[in-house]
Motif scaffolding. Structure first.
Motif, short mmCIF file in Angstrom:
data_model
loop_
_atom_site.label_atom_id
_atom_site.label_comp_id
_atom_site.label_asym_id
_atom_site.label_seq_id
_atom_site.Cartn_x
_atom_site.Cartn_y
_atom_site.Cartn_z
N UNK A 1 0.53 -1.21 -0.07
CA UNK A 1 0.07 0.21 0.09
C UNK A 1 0.55 1.27 0.11
N UNK A 2 1.96 1.20 0.56
CA UNK A 2 2.95 2.19 1.18
C UNK A 2 3.72 2.44 -0.75
N UNK A 3 3.87 1.24 -1.31
CA UNK A 3 4.55 1.35 -2.58
C UNK A 3 3.12 2.51 -3.50
N UNK B 1 -1.59 -2.18 12.77
CA UNK B 1 -2.31 -3.34 13.08
C UNK B 1 -1.11 -4.65 13.02
N UNK B 2 -0.72 -4.23 11.98
CA UNK B 2 0.83 -5.80 11.83
C UNK B 2 2.07 -5.63 13.56
N UNK B 3 2.51 -3.72 13.78
CA UNK B 3 2.99 -3.93 15.00
C UNK B 3 2.59 -3.95 16.61
N UNK C 1 -2.52 2.31 4.38
CA UNK C 1 -1.17 1.80 4.47
C UNK C 1 -0.23 1.97 6.18
N UNK C 2 -0.79 3.23 6.54
CA UNK C 2 -0.53 3.43 7.91
C UNK C 2 -1.14 2.24 8.62
#
Length: 112
Positions: free
Chosen positions: A30-32, A58-60, A52-53
C-alpha cells in the motif's frame, strides 16, 4: 493434557507472527502504491496512505502482543519455582538472565 495446551499456545503465537508478517507486507504494498500515485498526481493518494498506516499499525500491535505474551509466559514458567530454577542447567539460567535483561533494555529504551 498440559503438553497439548502448550502446543496450542505456541501455535497461536506463531499464527499471530505470521499474520503480522502478512499485514506488514500488505502495508508495504500500500505504501508503494502511494508513491506511485503521488507521481501520477491523483487524488486517491490520501486513502492509500491511510490504508498503509492502518495495516502497519495493526501489524505492529499484533507482533508486539505476540512477543509480550510469549515473553511473559516463558518468564512465568521460570519464576514459578525458584528452587527448580536454582537446580536447572547453566543454559537455562543463561536463558533466564537474557530474558530478564531484554525486559530491562525494553524499559530503558521506552523511558528515554
Amino acid at each position: 493434557m498440559a503438553k497439548i495446551g502448550v502446543l496450542i499456545v505456541c501455535l497461536v503465537l506463531v499464527a499471530m507472527d505470521v499474520v503480522a508478517g502478512i499485514l506488514s507486507m500488505e502495508a508495504q504494498f500500500a505504501k508503494n502504491k502511494v508513491i506511485t500515485l503521488k507521481r501520477l498526481r491523483t487524488f486517491e493518494c490520501k486513502e492509500s496512505r491511510r490504508k498503509a498506516f492502518k495495516l502497519g499499525l495493526a501489524s505492529a500491535v499484533l507482533l508486539a502482543l505476540a512477543h509480550v505474551t510469549s515473553n511473559l509466559l516463558s518468564g512465568c514458567i521460570c519464576t514459578s519455582s525458584m528452587e527448580e530454577l536454582e537446580r536447572s542447567s547453566t543454559n537455562r539460567k543463561i536463558w533466564f538472565a537474557c530474558l530478564i535483561s531484554s525486559w530491562y533494555v525494553f524499559f530503558i529504551i521506552t523511558c528515554l
